[in-house]
Design an enzyme around this catalytic site. Structure first.
Site, short mmCIF file in Angstrom:
data_model
loop_
_atom_site.label_atom_id
_atom_site.label_comp_id
_atom_site.label_asym_id
_atom_site.label_seq_id
_atom_site.Cartn_x
_atom_site.Cartn_y
_atom_site.Cartn_z
N GLU A 201 27.81 3.64 25.55
CA GLU A 201 26.72 2.84 25.22
C GLU A 201 26.66 1.47 25.76
O GLU A 201 25.83 0.85 26.25
CB GLU A 201 26.22 2.94 23.85
CG GLU A 201 25.06 2.29 23.64
CD GLU A 201 24.20 2.49 21.92
OE1 GLU A 201 24.85 3.52 21.33
OE2 GLU A 201 23.24 1.80 21.54
N GLN B 148 -13.83 -9.93 -3.17
CA GLN B 148 -15.30 -9.63 -3.14
C GLN B 148 -15.55 -9.58 -1.60
O GLN B 148 -16.21 -8.65 -1.23
CB GLN B 148 -16.15 -10.77 -3.50
CG GLN B 148 -15.85 -11.05 -5.26
CD GLN B 148 -16.84 -12.15 -5.67
OE1 GLN B 148 -17.74 -12.66 -5.05
NE2 GLN B 148 -16.09 -13.01 -6.48
N HIS C 179 21.92 9.92 9.26
CA HIS C 179 21.49 9.01 8.33
C HIS C 179 21.14 9.47 6.75
O HIS C 179 20.02 10.17 6.40
CB HIS C 179 20.33 8.51 8.86
CG HIS C 179 20.41 7.71 9.97
ND1 HIS C 179 20.62 6.15 10.07
CD2 HIS C 179 20.41 8.01 11.46
CE1 HIS C 179 20.78 5.89 11.12
NE2 HIS C 179 20.75 6.96 12.21
N CYS D 130 26.07 6.33 11.58
CA CYS D 130 25.66 6.31 12.80
C CYS D 130 26.45 5.34 13.61
O CYS D 130 27.67 5.59 13.92
CB CYS D 130 24.16 6.04 12.88
SG CYS D 130 23.42 7.16 14.34
N LYS E 209 1.03 -1.27 -0.05
CA LYS E 209 0.25 0.15 0.03
C LYS E 209 0.82 1.42 0.04
O LYS E 209 0.57 1.95 -0.63
CB LYS E 209 -0.74 0.06 1.28
CG LYS E 209 -2.13 -0.82 1.16
CD LYS E 209 -3.22 -0.27 2.09
CE LYS E 209 -2.75 -0.36 3.68
NZ LYS E 209 -2.45 -1.84 4.32
N THR F 83 -10.94 -14.31 -7.35
CA THR F 83 -11.44 -12.89 -6.71
C THR F 83 -12.36 -12.99 -5.63
O THR F 83 -12.66 -11.88 -5.03
CB THR F 83 -12.47 -12.40 -8.05
OG1 THR F 83 -13.59 -13.19 -7.84
CG2 THR F 83 -11.62 -12.58 -9.38
N GLU G 161 20.47 8.14 4.38
CA GLU G 161 19.81 7.09 3.52
C GLU G 161 18.52 7.76 3.32
O GLU G 161 17.65 7.51 2.55
CB GLU G 161 19.83 5.87 4.01
CG GLU G 161 19.05 5.55 5.34
CD GLU G 161 20.14 5.62 6.67
OE1 GLU G 161 21.29 6.27 6.21
OE2 GLU G 161 19.75 5.08 7.78
N1 GLN Z 1 23.35 3.51 19.34
C1 GLN Z 1 23.77 4.80 18.87
C2 GLN Z 1 23.21 6.01 19.49
O1 GLN Z 1 22.33 6.01 20.00
C3 GLN Z 1 23.70 5.03 17.24
C4 GLN Z 1 22.32 5.11 16.85
C5 GLN Z 1 22.16 4.69 15.51
O2 GLN Z 1 23.01 4.33 14.84
N2 GLN Z 1 21.13 5.31 14.82
O3 GLN Z 1 24.01 6.89 19.54
#
Ligand code: GLN
Length: 560
Positions: free
Chosen positions: A428, A215, A529, A404, A40, A211, A531
């Site tokens: 982290e 329906q 990002h 990232c 969709k 179909t 992308e």
């Molecule tokens: N885990 C990492 C952070 O929070 C990278 C996050 C990510 O790659 N979107 O900074």
């Protein structure tokens, strides 16, 4: 933190509508039947592309019937990629399709979940705004949903396209469908068009398309009071003669509005052309009484032709935690495909589970690839594999693109193996005496998980003479973020001196947004990002240059 996001004029949860439709906007609602995952989102994007080809301005939104406020806290295994809008909303990946197919400017108002709707209504109830009335699904929840549609109908928008997630017949979709029925009733059927996407299953044993599910699905929709204007039938085989008329009769939809959307052989970007060939744009324009000088899709068609005729191919390893599912890194695969087209190359993906590379044989896993991309991620699992991958690419001169968490991996690797800080890491994943990636003060006391990261578009200044400055061709760019941790500024000079250039900085100079290796064919790692901003007709410059570097790497390896 430096914010640079567009200011939204009204927020979900405002008591009364702070928007006024100019009455010129028209509405398309897209529902789905029989099964989920029919595409969709793609179809909505394709409809948007068709309308834009007539010079119209569209905006596209998705209603998701689940109770999470947004998909930001959901596992990619459950939900696929989280797509981030420029204004910092964590949204459904279908918004990625909308942005890749159109020029629509999407905001946090373009993805509304049941959680968000109820949250707004309940907050209002607690404030006492309902003045003693009983708060109910109809009208309070349905009003909030309709407001969510109207909010997008600003004077510059010709058509709002609204997709309802899930499938007709789901309990949780009901308030949304009811709201759409009311919307048509209140705004005039001539201003609303309902498209229902359905499946014609192919029974191999009898060799026929059926179909009946269509329906039934249209029947369910009619029970709610929605009579679809257009049926888009997803199918793996062409509809046989007479099937269109049969569906038309049973479902009360004109035969010319029963469209076939067969699985595409080559690229999803063909879907707008498939729908155009069956006159969907005409059906929509006629319904809305809109006259246009005609449709121009020349650029789109040229892009598809180019995509279909590569002169070579490259193989890119994507080393991540969720590689089993294409949807988890949807925008990354799409961006690589766009970049391939720009380089006249077909991009093949080698999807590698990062965890397997924690102690696995890197030579074997990466042998023959022309470039490595390490995407974003969270948590300890797979991090070591990503770090080892970055080291391998650095040492072998293999093109590396870190995004990232992929930048964090590259920075940690460099600190460990070039600067000699053996236990360097990101805070982290635990304590370290060399926290090269760490939390900034703003994030220190955050305990809520939802919507609390550094999110959305921020400016980044590119350092003169760097590889990325050349790639982008401009001095400053806006890129979208979704993370908590950042490069630790205490290590800046050590990295610079040892050959890792900090080539993108926040305009104040306080945040490191891009690093690149000086003595390497192509090693770029970004905190944001990219992308989310690649488009098939406008590939992202960093993806474009990464694939170009992969192509050059392949040529060199083939020559050896
Ligand atoms: N885990 C990492 C952070 O929070 C990278 C996050 C990510 O790659 N979107 O900074």
């Amino acid at each position: 933190m430096e914010a640079a996001r567009p200011s939204a004029s009204c927020t979900v949860g405002a008591v009364s509508s702070c928007f006024e439709s100019d009455g010129m906007t028209q509405y398309i609602f897209v529902t789905g039947g029989v099964v989920s995952s029919l595409g969709k989102g793609l179809t909505c994007g394709a409809v948007g592309a068709l309308l834009e080809s007539h010079g119209l301005t569209v905006v596209i939104q998705k209603f998701d019937p689940y109770i999470n406020v947004d998909p930001g806290t959901m596992s990619p295994y459950q939900h696929g990629e989280v797509y981030v809008t420029a204004d910092g909303a964590e949204t459904d990946l279908d918004l990625g399709h909308y942005e890749r197919f159109t020029h629509a400017k999407l905001t946090k108002h373009c993805n509304i979940t049941t959680g968000k709707v109820y949250d707004a209504v309940i907050r209002r109830e607690r404030r006492g705004d309902y003045l003693g009335s009983t708060v109910q699904v109809i009208p309070h929840i349905t009003d909030e949903i309709k407001d969510g549609v109207k909010r997008l109908a600003t004077s510059d928008v010709d058509v709002v396209i609204t997709e309802i997630g899930g499938t007709v017949g789901d309990i949780e979709s009901l308030p949304f469908l009811e709201a759409l029925r009311q919307f048509g009733h209140e705004n005039g059927r001539e201003n609303c068009l309902y498209i229902h996407l359905t499946l014609l299953p192919y029974l191999r044993a009898s060799g026929e398309l059926k179909t009946k599910p269509t329906q039934h699905s249209v029947g369910r929709l009619r029970e709610i009071g929605i009579i679809p204007d257009v049926l888009v039938c997803r199918t793996e085989k062409p509809m046989p003669e007479g099937m269109r008329e049969k569906i038309s009769l049973f479902c009360n939809v004109p035969a010319k509005a029963v469209l076939e959307e067969k699985d595409v052989d080559f690229t999803i970007y063909e879907v707008p052309l498939i729908l155009r060939a069956q006159g969907l744009d005409r059906i929509i324009l006629d319904r809305f009484g809109i006259e246009t000088p005609g449709s121009n899709m020349d650029e789109w068609i040229a892009m598809i032709e180019k995509m279909k005729s590569p002169t070579g191919d490259v193989e890119i390893a994507v080393v991540g935690k969720y590689v089993e599912l294409m949807d988890s890194y949807k925008s990354i695969y799409e961006s690589l495909t766009h970049a391939g087209t720009a380089n006249s190359a077909r991009v093949r993906f080698r999807r590698i589970q990062a965890e397997d590379l924690s102690d696995g044989d890197l030579d074997a896993a990466l042998s023959g690839v022309d470039g490595v991309l390490v995407p974003g991620g969270f948590g300890e699992r797979g991090l070591l594999g990503k770090i080892r991958t970055a080291g391998y690419a650095r040492e072998k001169g293999l093109p590396y693109f870190g995004i990232c968490y992929g930048m964090h991996a590259a920075v940690i690797e460099f600190a460990r193996n070039v600067l000699g800080h053996e236990d360097a890491s990101s805070t982290e994943v635990g304590d370290t005496s060399h926290p090269v990636i760490t939390l900034l003060d703003e994030q220190m006391n955050v305990t809520d998980m939802g919507g609390t990261m550094r999110l959305g578009a921020y400016p980044c200044t590119l350092v003169d003479g760097s590889r990325v400055r050349e790639a982008y061709g401009v001095e400053q760019v806006d890129e979208r973020h979704r993370h908590r941790y950042e490069f630790n500024n205490d290590y800046r000079s050590a990295f610079e001196e040892a050959g890792m250039t900090l080539s993108g900085l926040s305009p104040s100079g306080k945040l490191v947004e891009i690093v690149e290796l000086r003595d390497h064919p192509w090693f770029v790692a970004v905190q944001f990002h990219p992308e989310y901003q690649s488009r098939p007709i406008k590939p992202h410059p960093l993806f474009r240059d990464f694939v170009a570097a992969a192509k050059a790497h392949k040529k060199k390896s083939d020559g050896n």
